[in-house]
Design a protein around this motif. Structure first.
Motif, PDB file in Angstrom:
ATOM      1  N   VAL A 190       1.382  -1.628   0.211  1.00  0.00           N
ATOM      2  CA  VAL A 190       0.060   0.046   0.049  1.00  0.00           C
ATOM      3  C   VAL A 190       0.577   1.050  -0.151  1.00  0.00           C
ATOM      4  CG1 VAL A 190      -1.732   0.869   1.451  1.00  0.00           C
ATOM      5  CG2 VAL A 190      -2.008  -1.247   1.175  1.00  0.00           C
ATOM      6  N   ILE A 191       0.899   2.118  -0.562  1.00  0.00           N
ATOM      7  CA  ILE A 191       1.204   3.688  -1.368  1.00  0.00           C
ATOM      8  C   ILE A 191       0.723   4.327  -0.462  1.00  0.00           C
ATOM      9  CG2 ILE A 191       2.754   5.004  -2.103  1.00  0.00           C
ATOM     10  CD1 ILE A 191       2.680   2.205  -4.998  1.00  0.00           C
ATOM     11  N   GLU A 192       0.779   4.592   0.856  1.00  0.00           N
ATOM     12  CA  GLU A 192       0.467   6.407   1.586  1.00  0.00           C
ATOM     13  C   GLU A 192       0.524   7.617   0.739  1.00  0.00           C
ATOM     14  OE1 GLU A 192      -0.306   5.279   5.660  1.00  0.00           O
ATOM     15  OE2 GLU A 192       1.914   5.124   5.206  1.00  0.00           O
ATOM     16  N   GLY A 193      -0.088   8.353   0.992  1.00  0.00           N
ATOM     17  CA  GLY A 193       0.165   9.792   0.903  1.00  0.00           C
ATOM     18  C   GLY A 193      -0.272  10.048  -0.830  1.00  0.00           C
ATOM     19  N   TYR A 246      -5.216  11.083  -3.299  1.00  0.00           N
ATOM     20  CA  TYR A 246      -5.795  11.901  -5.141  1.00  0.00           C
ATOM     21  C   TYR A 246      -7.324  11.084  -4.909  1.00  0.00           C
ATOM     22  CZ  TYR A 246      -5.759   9.838  -9.860  1.00  0.00           C
ATOM     23  OH  TYR A 246      -5.379   9.898 -10.954  1.00  0.00           O
ATOM     24  N   TYR A 247      -7.393   9.741  -4.325  1.00  0.00           N
ATOM     25  CA  TYR A 247      -8.306   9.428  -4.935  1.00  0.00           C
ATOM     26  C   TYR A 247      -9.660  10.411  -3.183  1.00  0.00           C
ATOM     27  CZ  TYR A 247      -7.018   5.667  -7.883  1.00  0.00           C
ATOM     28  OH  TYR A 247      -6.694   5.200  -8.878  1.00  0.00           O
ATOM     29  N   SER A 248      -8.927  10.136  -2.989  1.00  0.00           N
ATOM     30  CA  SER A 248     -10.571  10.506  -1.278  1.00  0.00           C
ATOM     31  C   SER A 248      -9.336  10.764  -0.372  1.00  0.00           C
ATOM     32  CB  SER A 248     -11.219   9.008  -0.940  1.00  0.00           C
ATOM     33  OG  SER A 248     -11.811   9.879  -0.351  1.00  0.00           O
ATOM     34  N   LYS A 249      -9.970  12.099   0.849  1.00  0.00           N
ATOM     35  CA  LYS A 249      -9.329  12.800   2.093  1.00  0.00           C
ATOM     36  C   LYS A 249     -10.433  11.586   2.965  1.00  0.00           C
ATOM     37  CE  LYS A 249     -13.515  15.444   2.127  1.00  0.00           C
ATOM     38  NZ  LYS A 249     -14.650  16.482   3.620  1.00  0.00           N
ATOM     39  N   PRO A 250     -10.148  11.028   4.199  1.00  0.00           N
ATOM     40  CA  PRO A 250     -10.236  10.632   4.836  1.00  0.00           C
ATOM     41  C   PRO A 250     -12.231  11.154   5.561  1.00  0.00           C
ATOM     42  CG  PRO A 250      -8.116  11.183   6.117  1.00  0.00           C
ATOM     43  CD  PRO A 250      -8.488  11.861   4.491  1.00  0.00           C
ATOM     44  N   LEU A 251     -12.638  10.485   5.672  1.00  0.00           N
ATOM     45  CA  LEU A 251     -14.825  10.333   5.275  1.00  0.00           C
ATOM     46  C   LEU A 251     -14.635   9.786   7.160  1.00  0.00           C
ATOM     47  CD1 LEU A 251     -14.810  10.015   1.873  1.00  0.00           C
ATOM     48  CD2 LEU A 251     -14.706  11.575   2.248  1.00  0.00           C
ATOM     49  N   ASN A 252     -16.026  10.450   6.989  1.00  0.00           N
ATOM     50  CA  ASN A 252     -17.180   9.547   7.855  1.00  0.00           C
ATOM     51  C   ASN A 252     -17.683   8.090   7.846  1.00  0.00           C
ATOM     52  OD1 ASN A 252     -19.483  10.331   7.218  1.00  0.00           O
ATOM     53  ND2 ASN A 252     -19.030  12.304   8.383  1.00  0.00           N
ATOM     54  N   ALA A 253     -18.155   7.584   8.500  1.00  0.00           N
ATOM     55  CA  ALA A 253     -18.807   6.478   8.659  1.00  0.00           C
ATOM     56  C   ALA A 253     -19.620   6.394   7.087  1.00  0.00           C
ATOM     57  CB  ALA A 253     -19.303   5.874   9.854  1.00  0.00           C
ATOM     58  N   VAL A 254     -20.471   7.869   7.049  1.00  0.00           N
ATOM     59  CA  VAL A 254     -21.957   7.339   6.218  1.00  0.00           C
ATOM     60  C   VAL A 254     -21.132   7.547   4.311  1.00  0.00           C
ATOM     61  CG1 VAL A 254     -23.224   9.475   5.715  1.00  0.00           C
ATOM     62  CG2 VAL A 254     -23.338   8.285   7.753  1.00  0.00           C
ATOM     63  N   GLU A 255     -20.286   9.242   4.899  1.00  0.00           N
ATOM     64  CA  GLU A 255     -19.230   9.410   4.025  1.00  0.00           C
ATOM     65  C   GLU A 255     -18.598   8.247   3.054  1.00  0.00           C
ATOM     66  OE1 GLU A 255     -18.878  14.241   5.276  1.00  0.00           O
ATOM     67  OE2 GLU A 255     -16.882  12.263   5.909  1.00  0.00           O
ATOM     68  N   VAL A 256     -18.127   7.431   3.531  1.00  0.00           N
ATOM     69  CA  VAL A 256     -17.395   6.348   2.870  1.00  0.00           C
ATOM     70  C   VAL A 256     -17.906   5.436   1.986  1.00  0.00           C
ATOM     71  CG1 VAL A 256     -17.431   4.994   4.813  1.00  0.00           C
ATOM     72  CG2 VAL A 256     -14.915   5.227   3.027  1.00  0.00           C
ATOM     73  N   VAL A 257     -19.452   5.262   3.010  1.00  0.00           N
ATOM     74  CA  VAL A 257     -20.099   3.736   1.995  1.00  0.00           C
ATOM     75  C   VAL A 257     -20.518   5.275   0.790  1.00  0.00           C
ATOM     76  CG1 VAL A 257     -22.005   3.351   2.413  1.00  0.00           C
ATOM     77  CG2 VAL A 257     -21.100   2.362   4.204  1.00  0.00           C
ATOM     78  N   GLU A 258     -20.796   6.192   0.601  1.00  0.00           N
ATOM     79  CA  GLU A 258     -21.500   7.113  -0.614  1.00  0.00           C
ATOM     80  C   GLU A 258     -20.367   7.172  -0.920  1.00  0.00           C
ATOM     81  OE1 GLU A 258     -22.807  10.500   1.187  1.00  0.00           O
ATOM     82  OE2 GLU A 258     -24.649   9.903   1.711  1.00  0.00           O
ATOM     83  N   TRP A 259     -19.095   7.559  -1.100  1.00  0.00           N
ATOM     84  CA  TRP A 259     -18.005   7.374  -2.217  1.00  0.00           C
ATOM     85  C   TRP A 259     -17.987   5.908  -2.730  1.00  0.00           C
ATOM     86  CZ3 TRP A 259     -13.333   5.206  -2.462  1.00  0.00           C
ATOM     87  CH2 TRP A 259     -12.495   5.716  -3.141  1.00  0.00           C
ATOM     88  N   VAL A 260     -17.414   5.335  -1.962  1.00  0.00           N
ATOM     89  CA  VAL A 260     -17.361   4.146  -2.211  1.00  0.00           C
ATOM     90  C   VAL A 260     -18.797   3.486  -3.567  1.00  0.00           C
ATOM     91  CG1 VAL A 260     -17.338   1.213  -2.288  1.00  0.00           C
ATOM     92  CG2 VAL A 260     -16.286   2.902  -0.759  1.00  0.00           C
ATOM     93  N   LYS A 261     -20.077   3.752  -3.144  1.00  0.00           N
ATOM     94  CA  LYS A 261     -20.936   3.830  -4.246  1.00  0.00           C
ATOM     95  C   LYS A 261     -20.849   4.489  -5.349  1.00  0.00           C
ATOM     96  CE  LYS A 261     -24.377   2.375  -1.062  1.00  0.00           C
ATOM     97  NZ  LYS A 261     -25.374   2.491  -0.173  1.00  0.00           N
TER      98      LYS A 261
END
Length: 327
Positions: A276-279, A302-317
């Protein structure tokens, strides 16, 4: 001073008492500026009489640390602590590899305190074991919520202090939380840093084997920033190698950093590890990695900032929908 003058509001005079805290540091120590100024403001005998007070480590440091240590128990009970999740993406296949759980603290007085400030204080004062237990319980509960809501459960990486990684209490906490929330151990990845286990490497090797047998994967975080002993890397039965952001920042502009990046990734793959390549933040970095490696796993803005539990589900979809549309 202007602030000494009363503020007139609807013909009423309002006097604001204030103090100015000042902290200076060398360029390579800028991360301490916030904690040092807070230490000045938390001094018990400070007077708000428009003075400018410079940080003095002999007087002020202990006050700030003491307040954080005192407040952390309340923070765990009152949900001042919270967790953000940063996705990890297999860039060429566009598959979600998992997320990393990132601990945050919204203090009622100091606002959001950087983990770079409060985690070292808690570690030095023996409070991170309790906080890690809180984090494990929180993450396992969140995985249950995701699954019960009909969403895909992600593999969640949790940072474990080196001093806690070899403790029997950690395994007990994992068993309790996994049983309580009726999830599978395969959804948890434990992250350790090489510097945190180097002094107890034999115990760490045994612990990794035990956790893998239990069903959790284990990742070696911040690889390359510590001793980076290849003999330890060979002996630790880890599943994932995480390359620190400091090796990514100047890629591809720096030939040396680019060469080091290629070498570390090749080493990880030759040992049959996930890498895994960070940053990763820029298009240039992404292009370099995609062109030089078959399917790099990327974690970063590049893909995403840290997200809360609801946001991360929406982001993945949204990400999966976009990936299908592009393909």
């Amino acid at each position: 001073m202007i602030l000494k003058k009363p503020i007139v509001i609807k013909e009423k005079k309002l006097v604001i008492n204030m103090v100015c805290a000042v902290s200076c540091s060398e360029e390579n120590e800028q991360s301490d500026l916030f904690s040092n100024t807070m230490a000045v403001l938390l001094q018990s005998n400070i007077d708000y009489n428009h003075e400018v007070i410079e940080y003095d480590p002999k007087i002020h440091t202990f006050a700030f640390e003491r307040n954080l240590i005192h407040d952390i128990d309340r923070a765990m009970v009152d949900d001042e602590l919270y967790v953000l999740y940063q996705p990890k993406v297999c860039s060429n296949t566009k598959m979600i590899f998992g997320v990393e759980a990132l601990l945050r603290w919204k203090h009622p007085v100091h606002g959001v305190i950087s983990p770079g400030i409060f985690i070292p204080v808690l570690e030095e004062n023996g409070k991170m074991h309790e906080v890690t237990d809180w984090l494990i319980n929180h993450v396992c509960r969140q995985i249950m919520f995701w699954m019960n809501g009909g969403n895909e459960a992600f593999k969640v990486a949790i940072n474990i202090p080196g001093s806690y990684f070899t403790s029997p209490q950690l395994m007990e906490m994992l068993k309790q939380s996994i049983s309580k929330y009726e999830i599978e151990s395969k959804y948890l990845e434990l992250e350790i840093t090489e510097t945190s286990v180097i002094d107890q490497i034999e115990n760490a090797i045994r612990a990794v084997s035990v956790f893998k047998e239990f069903g959790c994967t284990v990742a070696l975080d911040d690889f390359g920033t510590g001793v980076s002993s290849l003999s330890y890397l060979k002996r630790l039965p880890i599943s994932t190698l995480k390359i620190d952001k400091s090796f990514v920042d100047d890629v591809p502009q720096s030939e040396k950093d680019s060469a080091i990046m290629k070498a570390i990734i090749s080493l990880g793959h030759s040992l049959k590890l996930k890498v895994v390549i960070e940053g990763v933040e820029t298009e240039d970095q992404m292009n370099f990695l995609s062109q030089n490696f078959e399917n790099p796993i990327i974690q970063g803005y590049y893909y995403s900032k840290p997200l809360n539990a609801v946001e991360v589900v929406e982001w993945v979809k949204a990400f999966e929908t976009q990936s299908v549309a592009v393909s």
